[in-house]
Design a protein around this motif. Structure first.
Motif, mmCIF file in Angstrom:
data_model
loop_
_atom_site.group_PDB
_atom_site.id
_atom_site.type_symbol
_atom_site.label_atom_id
_atom_site.label_comp_id
_atom_site.label_asym_id
_atom_site.label_seq_id
_atom_site.Cartn_x
_atom_site.Cartn_y
_atom_site.Cartn_z
ATOM 1 N N GLY A 24 0.857 -1.189 0.000
ATOM 2 C CA GLY A 24 0.000 0.000 0.000
ATOM 3 C C GLY A 24 0.885 1.229 0.000
ATOM 4 N N LEU A 25 0.611 2.125 -0.925
ATOM 5 C CA LEU A 25 1.459 3.314 -1.094
ATOM 6 C C LEU A 25 0.661 4.540 -0.659
ATOM 7 N N VAL A 26 1.238 5.362 0.202
ATOM 8 C CA VAL A 26 0.549 6.610 0.577
ATOM 9 C C VAL A 26 1.398 7.773 0.086
ATOM 10 N N GLY A 65 -1.356 -3.029 -4.007
ATOM 11 C CA GLY A 65 -2.727 -3.277 -3.560
ATOM 12 C C GLY A 65 -3.542 -2.004 -3.498
ATOM 13 N N CYS A 66 -2.850 -0.889 -3.262
ATOM 14 C CA CYS A 66 -3.592 0.335 -2.985
ATOM 15 C C CYS A 66 -2.645 1.532 -3.077
ATOM 16 N N VAL A 67 -3.099 2.612 -3.702
ATOM 17 C CA VAL A 67 -2.321 3.863 -3.733
ATOM 18 C C VAL A 67 -3.223 4.961 -3.187
ATOM 19 N N VAL A 113 -7.161 0.662 -7.819
ATOM 20 C CA VAL A 113 -6.079 0.765 -6.835
ATOM 21 C C VAL A 113 -5.990 2.166 -6.222
ATOM 22 N N LEU A 114 -6.255 3.199 -7.026
ATOM 23 C CA LEU A 114 -6.087 4.579 -6.544
ATOM 24 C C LEU A 114 -7.292 5.013 -5.712
ATOM 25 N N VAL A 116 3.885 2.032 2.447
ATOM 26 C CA VAL A 116 4.974 2.937 2.058
ATOM 27 C C VAL A 116 4.498 4.371 2.243
ATOM 28 N N GLU A 117 5.163 5.099 3.128
ATOM 29 C CA GLU A 117 4.753 6.493 3.368
ATOM 30 C C GLU A 117 5.655 7.429 2.584
#
Ligand code: HSE
Length: 455
Positions: free
Chosen positions: A23-25, A56-58, A75-76, A93-94
């Motif tokens: 997961g990306l933030v 998995g997720c942005v 995903v976004l 991931v921050e």
């Protein structure tokens, strides 16, 4: 010769794939680079490292601006909970940056059971000890290769590559903006403001370049690297910081005449009593040493270990893909389980035990470059000689050209042998107060990087 069946067994272990969802933030410059690497290089990474990376997720508040990467459908999102509540996502991931919202995001991810990967140098420099503690409490790891010197794997080098060494010193060019400015001022005689504008146009500088120029960004990186190198919980207050403000073309030129090159260095040095000096400041270094040849926006860190001697790490310290390279390296290391092991053993000596081991800047011994604007009249040489002598400062070189500057003054440049900072500060005050000189003296430290010739 090794039996072939043993090799086959080893290879069998290596090709067993691990699948991880990420997961990306933060879908800005570096976030976009990370998404590109995960989406476009997944197969090559799987072949090389045996891990299958899946996005998995942005998460980003801005879900509409087009970015140069195609994300898988759905995903976004702008909802962080989508990441936090998805148990299949094990790595968060921050890449938001800053020290407020980003801290909250990291804490939420750790408490939701995610390992955290970040490039956030300011947050780690200010709140690293607390975040490491929360990660340990939750049995998760915090990986931060990208926080220092972009694509250069310096954190890994300090954590594992140099594990057999006591680090005795490190000297880093860790801010690409400052290095670009100093390189342009040195080689193209650009003025400071012009060189800074170019660094901003090329995208190295932070949106607000104050932290680049005032040395704050380098200090953040030194706090993190110094902690890894010396094993202390280092706080920003432990670091003496002087930025590039006031650096003049004239001083770069006089320094060159005397065989020096000007760099903004982040320095950690352990002295004979075991105290560590931590400082960021403009530094004259010998023009023929390795760091003097690091030009433009490049970063480099020279690390001295008691077993290995000098090691030098060089590369791009900023930018989308170099920083993304370090983030993805961390993701792979977490996925492989390596980070969990190294992070578990990250035990920094706490503040209260190490505060006395940090050398105050007044005690720090250095050579110095001084420039005064002297009135062109009798007694000037005796005047500065007397002030320096009275403060037990020994002159190692002096330079004065014929001709006058404004107000019948002439620049006089003096270099000194090693002297404690407190003596130099006293002498500078006297030079500033003396009627023989006009204006405030300029003072720049000369750093003699040790030579490693004997191994
Ligand atoms: N502004 C920073 C630099 C970017 O110039 O190096 C990387 O931290």
């Amino acid at each position: 010769m090794q039996p072939t069946w043993a090799l086959a067994e080893i290879a069998g272990d290596l090709v067993e794939e691990k699948r991880v969802r990420i997961g990306l933030v933060g879908f800005g410059t570096v976030g976009t680079g990370v998404a590109k690497l995960i989406c476009e290089k997944a197969n090559a990474i799987t072949a090389k490292m045996g891990v299958v990376l899946e996005l998995g997720c942005v998460v980003d508040l801005d879900t509409t601006t087009p970015r140069p990467v195609t994300l898988p459908d759905g995903v976004l999102t702008s909802d962080l909970n989508q990441l936090l509540n998805d148990e299949s996502i094990t790595i968060g991931v921050e890449l938001v940056g800053g020290t407020t919202i980003a801290k909250d995001i990291q804490l939420q991810m750790l408490r939701a059971g995610k390992h955290v990967v970040t490039a956030n140098k300011a947050l780690l420099a200010e709140h690293g000890a607390e975040l490491y503690h929360v990660a340990h409490e939750n049995g998760r790891c915090l990986a931060f290769e990208a926080s220092c010197a972009g694509g250069i794997p310096i954190v890994t080098a300090l954590r594992t590559g140099l594990a057999a060494n006591e680090v005795t010193a490190m000297y880093g060019i860790v801010n690409g903006t400052c290095n670009y400015i100093l390189s342009s001022m040195s080689s193209k005689q650009e003025e400071f403001a012009v060189a800074l504008a170019q660094a901003q146009e090329r995208g190295f500088a932070e949106a607000d370049p104050t932290l680049d120029i005032n040395g704050g960004d380098s200090a953040h990186k030194l706090a993190i690297l110094g902690s890894m190198a010396f094993g202390y919980e280092i706080e920003l207050d432990d670091i003496f910081v002087q930025g590039l403000e006031g650096v003049a073309q004239d001083d770069i030129r006089y320094g060159q005449e005397m065989g020096y090159c000007l760099k903004l260095l982040a320095i950690g040095e352990k002295n004979a009593e075991g105290r560590v000096s931590l400082r960021v400041h403009p530094s004259f270094i010998a023009a023929d040493c390795s760091l003097a040849r690091v030009d433009g926006s490049f970063n480099a860190i020279s690390v001295f270990g008691d077993a290995v001697g000098e090691t030098l790490y060089y590369g791009r310290g900023a930018g989308m893909m170099p920083t993304a390279s370090a983030v993805v390296a961390d993701i792979i290391d977490v996925a492989l389980g390596n980070s969990a092991t190294t992070f578990q053993h990250l035990q920094l000596k706490p503040r209260d035990e190490v505060a006395s081991l940090v050398e105050p800047i007044d005690d720090c011994v250095s050579r110095f470059y001084i420039r005064v604007m002297a009135k062109d009249e009798p007694g000037v040489v005796a005047g500065y000689g007397q002030i320096l002598g009275k403060n037990e400062i020994s002159i190692s070189g002096a330079l004065q050209h014929e001709g006058h500057g404004p107000d019948n003054t002439v620049p006089v440049v003096i270099t000194t042998h090693e002297t404690p900072t407190r003596s130099m500060m006293a002498a500078l005050k006297e030079l500033g107060d003396s009627e023989l000189f006009s204006g405030e003296p300029v003072c720049i430290r000369i750093v003699d990087i040790p030579e490693d010739k004997d191994l």
